[in-house]
Design an enzyme around this catalytic site. Structure first.
Site, short mmCIF file in Angstrom:
data_model
loop_
_atom_site.label_atom_id
_atom_site.label_comp_id
_atom_site.label_asym_id
_atom_site.label_seq_id
_atom_site.Cartn_x
_atom_site.Cartn_y
_atom_site.Cartn_z
N ASP A 67 -5.77 6.10 -5.74
CA ASP A 67 -6.00 7.37 -5.05
C ASP A 67 -4.67 8.09 -4.89
O ASP A 67 -3.61 7.54 -5.22
CB ASP A 67 -6.68 7.16 -3.70
CG ASP A 67 -6.05 6.02 -2.89
OD1 ASP A 67 -4.81 5.88 -2.95
OD2 ASP A 67 -6.77 5.27 -2.24
N ASP A 69 -2.28 10.39 -2.22
CA ASP A 69 -2.01 10.82 -0.85
C ASP A 69 -0.94 11.91 -0.86
O ASP A 69 0.00 11.89 -1.67
CB ASP A 69 -1.52 9.65 0.00
CG ASP A 69 -2.60 8.58 0.16
OD1 ASP A 69 -3.78 8.89 -0.04
OD2 ASP A 69 -2.23 7.43 0.47
N ASP A 145 6.52 1.94 5.43
CA ASP A 145 6.69 0.49 5.51
C ASP A 145 7.69 -0.07 4.50
O ASP A 145 8.72 -0.62 4.86
CB ASP A 145 5.33 -0.22 5.39
CG ASP A 145 4.50 0.29 4.22
OD1 ASP A 145 5.03 1.05 3.38
OD2 ASP A 145 3.31 -0.09 4.13
#
Length: 458
Positions: A67, A69, A145
């Site tokens: 996907d 983002d 992260d």
């Protein structure tokens, strides 16, 4: 193309290194139409708009992203005013989802690195439970992260932006956490599982300082939401890289935290056959995912917990419990323990229990039981599980082969085989013997009535 480290010195953390279009291989042709529409409309409306995260990472590695983002300085409410096909979601992280048919483009506002006093950042025992404080793209980068997930593709000039050394880590094929690992894992313990999953998926190693706290902080996963760990388990095992993720969990001691019964069974004295079952199930699942074939979590969890439930069942039977009751009790105990760590929804636990409880029924090859089992709605999953168990023993392999053959026979042929009846000459069905007529004794003084004469008779 991943730029070499000699393309220029790495910037201090938080300062962007700009990699121009001529220095990287990421092309707009590889970005989905929906994501491009979002990027361009935000940019044309005066907002900064960048593709970010796994999509940038995967495209630079030559992989196809799952996907796309987008990160922007527009707030979720401002995004919604630009797209009628937009909905806002999330409380912990406020996000905008822009929907284009089956594609959903997730749009996040740049996160800030410090609390602005609004109350939209909240920590409990060091865990970040809400974070809706917005900031700059530089702050957003250091809040992510892993370094390889903090790369931005800027639609304004098609450059790649790197503030944390992610490009160098891509080249080294190394997973490195941004910031202090102890603090970042305390903020969100599930990051430890994400590290294992990404390492398995990408074939990367985990940098020593990033992996070091796993042993000391792994217990924090016991406090994570079991429902969230179920979602993370699906990402670990049903993303097409389940076997590699499983090996990473074992390697870094994290399997004990999410599937403790499985981990204990794999350390037992005679665990080799159970390992074969688990790894073959994961391997087959990976192949099905990559071939766009359907998969079900129930089958996977049934394999992961098979040895614990079988061991408890065997112990209960040896203690005098009736076999069917032993299976039911062991299933409830094993699934109950597992659900304290990973909350498996009821619709899956029901299927798991049926797959397990049908295994001993495959041994009962009488006509009535065979046909009843073949008609069971969960037969196919239970049969596939039996086939996977074929490595346990020659007897199980023979049993699986018999049921494979049984499915290839017609109803009549299977019935004949089970009954041992000879095939009829024409239809392949044994004819039932004619019933003998009972003779009636004549009473004395009574005569038999005359037989009726059919019309047209003599």
């Amino acid at each position: 193309m991943i730029p070499n480290s000699d393309d220029g010195p790495a910037p201090a953390q938080g300062a962007f290194r700009v990699i121009s279009r001529s220095q990287h291989s990421l092309s707009r042709k590889s970005i989905s139409t929906g994501a491009l529409r979002v990027l361009y409309r935000l940019h044309e409306s005066g907002f900064r708009a960048c593709l970010v995260g796994g999509a940038v990472r995967d495209l630079l590695l030559g992989n196809r992203p799952k996907d796309f983002d987008v990160a922007t300085d527009a707030t979720p409410e401002q995004v919604r005013t630009l797209f009628r096909n937009c909905r806002l979601i999330g409380r912990r992280f406020r996000l905008a989802h822009v929907v284009f048919g089956r594609e959903i483009v997730e749009v996040a506002t740049f996160r800030g690195s410090s609390d602005d006093g609004s109350g939209d950042r909240h920590l409990v025992d060091g865990r970040l439970v809400r974070d809706n404080v917005y900031g700059t793209i530089e702050e957003d980068a250091v809040r992510r992260d892993f370094t390889i997930n903090a790369l931005y593709y800027d639609i304004a000039d098609f450059s790649v932006l790197d503030a944390v050394g992610g490009m160098d880590d891509l080249q080294r094929r190394e997973l490195r956490l941004i910031g202090d690992p102890q603090q970042r894992y305390r903020e969100d313990p599930v990051r430890m599982l994400r590290a294992a999953r990404l390492a398995g998926k990408l074939g990367f190693s985990i940098e020593a300082a990033t992996a070091a706290p796993f042993a000391a902080l792994g217990s924090l996963l016991d406090e994570a939401s079991p429902a969230r760990l179920f979602d993370e388990s699906l990402k670990l095992f049903l993303g097409g890289y389940g076997l590699a993720s499983f090996h990473a969990l074992e390697r870094y001691g994290l399997l004990d935290r999410v599937f403790p019964a499985t981990a204990r069974a794999l350390r037992a004295e005679h665990a080799a056959l159970f390992r074969v079952l688990v790894e073959q199930t994961l391997r087959n699942t990976d192949e099905r995912v990559r071939a766009d074939k359907p998969v079900t979590p129930a089958f996977l969890f049934a394999a992961l917990l098979w040895e614990p439930v079988r061991a408890q069942t065997r112990a209960a039977i040896e203690a005098g419990t009736e076999p069917l009751a032993a299976w039911a009790q062991a299933s409830a105990r094993v699934l109950g323990e597992q659900s304290r760590h990973v909350a498996i929804p009821r619709r899956f636990t029901l299927a798991i229990e049926e797959i397990w409880e049908m295994q001993p029924r495959f041994l009962q090859r009488t006509r009535k039981r065979v046909f009843r089992l073949l008609e069971h709605p969960r037969f196919r999953a239970a049969y596939d599980f039996l086939v996977m168990r074929g490595a346990e023993s020659p007897e199980i392999a023979e049993l699986a082969a018999w049921w494979t053959q049984a499915q290839a026979l017609s109803h009549e042929e299977l019935g004949q085989q089970l009954a041992g009846a000879p095939a009829a000459a024409s239809e392949g069905v044994a004819k039932a013997p004619a019933k003998r007529k009972r003779s009636r004794r004549r009473r004395k003084g009574k005569t038999a009535p005359a037989a009726p004469v059919a019309e047209g008779g003599e």
